[in-house]
Design a protein around this motif. Sequence first.
Motif, mmCIF file in Angstrom:
data_model
loop_
_atom_site.group_PDB
_atom_site.id
_atom_site.type_symbol
_atom_site.label_atom_id
_atom_site.label_comp_id
_atom_site.label_asym_id
_atom_site.label_seq_id
_atom_site.Cartn_x
_atom_site.Cartn_y
_atom_site.Cartn_z
ATOM 1 N N ALA A 69 -12.136 1.870 -0.061
ATOM 2 C CA ALA A 69 -11.992 2.925 -1.054
ATOM 3 C C ALA A 69 -10.766 2.654 -1.925
ATOM 4 C CB ALA A 69 -11.862 4.289 -0.375
ATOM 5 N N LYS A 70 -10.816 3.170 -3.146
ATOM 6 C CA LYS A 70 -9.650 3.128 -4.024
ATOM 7 C C LYS A 70 -8.696 4.252 -3.633
ATOM 8 C CE LYS A 70 -12.496 1.569 -7.931
ATOM 9 N NZ LYS A 70 -12.907 1.858 -9.336
ATOM 10 N N ALA A 71 -7.406 4.048 -3.919
ATOM 11 C CA ALA A 71 -6.419 5.062 -3.550
ATOM 12 C C ALA A 71 -5.273 5.043 -4.558
ATOM 13 C CB ALA A 71 -5.901 4.812 -2.129
ATOM 14 N N SER A 72 -4.309 5.925 -4.336
ATOM 15 C CA SER A 72 -3.103 5.975 -5.164
ATOM 16 C C SER A 72 -1.914 6.281 -4.261
ATOM 17 C CB SER A 72 -3.232 7.055 -6.243
ATOM 18 O OG SER A 72 -3.170 8.347 -5.664
ATOM 19 N N TYR A 73 -0.718 6.282 -4.837
ATOM 20 C CA TYR A 73 0.484 6.588 -4.054
ATOM 21 C C TYR A 73 0.404 7.984 -3.437
ATOM 22 C CZ TYR A 73 3.095 2.474 -5.719
ATOM 23 O OH TYR A 73 3.534 1.193 -5.965
ATOM 24 N N ASN A 74 -0.352 8.882 -4.058
ATOM 25 C CA ASN A 74 -0.473 10.241 -3.525
ATOM 26 C C ASN A 74 -1.148 10.264 -2.162
ATOM 27 O OD1 ASN A 74 0.685 11.353 -5.841
ATOM 28 N ND2 ASN A 74 -1.286 11.511 -6.889
ATOM 29 N N ASP A 75 -1.869 9.178 -1.825
ATOM 30 C CA ASP A 75 -2.597 9.117 -0.551
ATOM 31 C C ASP A 75 -1.793 8.444 0.563
ATOM 32 O OD1 ASP A 75 -5.037 10.138 -1.781
ATOM 33 O OD2 ASP A 75 -5.185 8.163 -2.746
ATOM 34 N N LEU A 76 -0.618 7.925 0.240
ATOM 35 C CA LEU A 76 0.118 7.093 1.199
ATOM 36 C C LEU A 76 0.602 7.853 2.431
ATOM 37 C CD1 LEU A 76 2.243 4.763 -1.141
ATOM 38 C CD2 LEU A 76 0.342 4.111 0.362
ATOM 39 N N ASN A 77 0.640 9.171 2.369
ATOM 40 C CA ASN A 77 1.101 9.933 3.526
ATOM 41 C C ASN A 77 0.189 9.751 4.733
ATOM 42 O OD1 ASN A 77 2.950 11.922 4.727
ATOM 43 N ND2 ASN A 77 1.138 13.243 4.772
ATOM 44 N N SER A 78 -1.058 9.331 4.484
ATOM 45 C CA SER A 78 -2.008 9.147 5.598
ATOM 46 C C SER A 78 -2.027 7.701 6.104
ATOM 47 C CB SER A 78 -3.417 9.544 5.158
ATOM 48 O OG SER A 78 -3.890 8.678 4.136
ATOM 49 N N ALA A 79 -1.174 6.842 5.574
ATOM 50 C CA ALA A 79 -1.183 5.422 5.942
ATOM 51 C C ALA A 79 -0.497 5.175 7.282
ATOM 52 C CB ALA A 79 -0.488 4.602 4.861
ATOM 53 N N ASP A 80 -1.089 4.274 8.072
ATOM 54 C CA ASP A 80 -0.448 3.769 9.283
ATOM 55 C C ASP A 80 0.282 2.457 9.004
ATOM 56 O OD1 ASP A 80 -1.546 5.748 11.193
ATOM 57 O OD2 ASP A 80 -3.453 4.862 10.587
ATOM 58 N N MET A 81 -0.224 1.720 8.011
ATOM 59 C CA MET A 81 0.373 0.450 7.618
ATOM 60 C C MET A 81 0.129 0.253 6.128
ATOM 61 S SD MET A 81 -0.420 -3.416 9.064
ATOM 62 C CE MET A 81 0.414 -3.071 10.629
ATOM 63 N N VAL A 82 1.148 -0.263 5.437
ATOM 64 C CA VAL A 82 1.012 -0.577 4.020
ATOM 65 C C VAL A 82 1.426 -2.031 3.815
ATOM 66 C CG1 VAL A 82 1.715 -0.024 1.654
ATOM 67 C CG2 VAL A 82 1.547 1.805 3.369
ATOM 68 N N ILE A 83 0.551 -2.809 3.204
ATOM 69 C CA ILE A 83 0.853 -4.186 2.829
ATOM 70 C C ILE A 83 1.096 -4.201 1.323
ATOM 71 C CG2 ILE A 83 0.039 -6.578 2.777
ATOM 72 C CD1 ILE A 83 0.410 -5.474 5.592
ATOM 73 N N VAL A 84 2.270 -4.673 0.915
ATOM 74 C CA VAL A 84 2.618 -4.693 -0.513
ATOM 75 C C VAL A 84 2.686 -6.143 -0.970
ATOM 76 C CG1 VAL A 84 4.179 -3.806 -2.282
ATOM 77 C CG2 VAL A 84 4.006 -2.624 -0.083
ATOM 78 N N SER A 85 1.749 -6.525 -1.818
ATOM 79 C CA SER A 85 1.675 -7.924 -2.275
ATOM 80 C C SER A 85 1.618 -7.940 -3.800
ATOM 81 C CB SER A 85 0.451 -8.621 -1.666
ATOM 82 O OG SER A 85 -0.726 -7.866 -1.906
ATOM 83 N N ILE A 86 2.767 -7.702 -4.407
ATOM 84 C CA ILE A 86 2.911 -7.665 -5.863
ATOM 85 C C ILE A 86 4.103 -8.546 -6.239
ATOM 86 C CG2 ILE A 86 1.837 -5.398 -6.156
ATOM 87 C CD1 ILE A 86 4.533 -4.100 -6.050
ATOM 88 N N PRO A 87 4.243 -8.915 -7.529
ATOM 89 C CA PRO A 87 5.359 -9.787 -7.928
ATOM 90 C C PRO A 87 6.716 -9.224 -7.502
ATOM 91 C CG PRO A 87 3.764 -9.629 -9.709
ATOM 92 C CD PRO A 87 3.322 -8.647 -8.656
ATOM 93 N N VAL A 88 7.658 -10.114 -7.200
ATOM 94 C CA VAL A 88 8.913 -9.690 -6.577
ATOM 95 C C VAL A 88 9.760 -8.785 -7.471
ATOM 96 C CG1 VAL A 88 9.066 -11.601 -4.949
ATOM 97 C CG2 VAL A 88 10.016 -11.870 -7.263
ATOM 98 N N ASP A 89 9.642 -8.922 -8.804
ATOM 99 C CA ASP A 89 10.413 -8.029 -9.668
ATOM 100 C C ASP A 89 9.876 -6.604 -9.583
ATOM 101 O OD1 ASP A 89 8.073 -8.961 -10.930
ATOM 102 O OD2 ASP A 89 8.875 -8.613 -12.937
ATOM 103 N N VAL A 90 8.566 -6.478 -9.413
ATOM 104 C CA VAL A 90 7.946 -5.157 -9.254
ATOM 105 C C VAL A 90 8.216 -4.615 -7.846
ATOM 106 C CG1 VAL A 90 5.823 -3.829 -9.552
ATOM 107 C CG2 VAL A 90 6.150 -5.939 -10.849
ATOM 108 N N LEU A 91 8.260 -5.513 -6.871
ATOM 109 C CA LEU A 91 8.556 -5.099 -5.491
ATOM 110 C C LEU A 91 9.874 -4.330 -5.406
ATOM 111 C CD1 LEU A 91 7.672 -8.113 -3.135
ATOM 112 C CD2 LEU A 91 6.967 -5.746 -2.818
ATOM 113 N N VAL A 92 10.878 -4.821 -6.090
ATOM 114 C CA VAL A 92 12.202 -4.198 -6.043
ATOM 115 C C VAL A 92 12.134 -2.746 -6.505
ATOM 116 C CG1 VAL A 92 14.531 -4.270 -7.015
ATOM 117 C CG2 VAL A 92 13.428 -6.381 -6.301
ATOM 118 N N ASP A 93 11.310 -2.491 -7.513
ATOM 119 C CA ASP A 93 11.189 -1.132 -8.034
ATOM 120 C C ASP A 93 10.237 -0.269 -7.218
ATOM 121 O OD1 ASP A 93 12.896 -1.727 -10.188
ATOM 122 O OD2 ASP A 93 11.237 -2.510 -11.392
#
Length: 285
Positions: free
Chosen positions: A49-73
Motif C-alpha cells: 500500500a501507499k502511505a505518508s508520514y502521517n501513517d508512520l505512528n503504526s510502523a514497527d520498522m522504517v527503512i529510509v533509502s533516499i539521497p544523503v542530503d535529503v536524509l539529513v533533513d
Amino acid sequence: MNLFIVGIGLIGGSFAKDIKRIQPETKVFGIDNNPAHLSEALELNLIDAKASYNDLNSADMVIVSIPVDVLVDELPIILDAVNDDCVVIDGGSTKNLICETLNDHPKRRNYLACHPIAGTEFSGPSAAIENLYNGKANIICEVEKTAFKLQERALAIFQQMGMRIRYMNPVAHDKHIAYVSHLSHISSFMLGKTVIEKERNERDIFDMAGSGFESTVRLAKSSPAMWTPIFEQNKENVVASLNEYIQNLQEFKELLEHSDYQGIYNEMNDTNKIKEILKGIPLNK
C-alpha cells in the motif's frame, strides 16, 4: 510487522523483496516523493500500500533509502513521527554528518545507522533485486546509541537476509568508504567522460570496447542526483583519496614515459595481490 520504506528504489525495493520472502506476513508500506515510483512499486508487488508520514505512528520498522542530503533533513522528521517501539534504519553511503545531526534527537535510541555495501548502477523500483543483500557487508555505526531491543529486531532480519555485520564509528566509515566506493565511482565517471570526448572525433571507438571497458565504466551509469551529495558530505576524505590516486597515476605515467617496463610490471604485479584480498566477496552482475 508493519514495515515502511521511504524511497522505493534499488535499495528500498530490494529490502522489500527480501522481507516479503522471509516474512510473508509482514505488510509493506511505501513512501516516495515520486508518485510514479509508488505506482510502479505497487504494480511490481514491492509494497502492499501507499502511505505518508502521517501513517508512520503504526510502523514497527522504517527503512529510509533516499539521497544523503535529503536524509539529513528527513530523518529527524521521520523520527518525530514514529512510535517509541519503532526502529528507523537508513542506508546512506555517508554516516558522520547524519550521526552528528541526530546525536541530540529525543528519539536517537530509535535510529540504527547502517550502510549495506550492496547495489548496482541502476535505480528506481524496477531495479530491485531479490537476495541483493545476501553475503554483503552491512556497516553499523554507533550501535550503542540504539535501544537494545530495537537492535535485536533489525539484526535478526539482517541475519535472515544473509548479511555480514560489521561495526565501525562514523568517522572511520567515511574515511574508508571514500577509498573503496566513492573513489571508484569518480574513476568510472571520469573514464566514461574521457572516452565520450574521444568518441566525438572517432565514431567507431565504442565498437572496440570490450568487457574490460564495460566493467570499469559500469558505475558511470549511476545516478548523479545520488552521488553528488555523497561527494559533498564526504568531501575531505574523497579529496584525500583522489590526491593519492592521482599521484599513483602520475607515477605510472612517468614510468611509461621513461620506458621503465620492469617498473610497470612490478607495479601491476604488486597490485595483483588484490585478487587474494577480494577473494570470496560476491559481486553483483
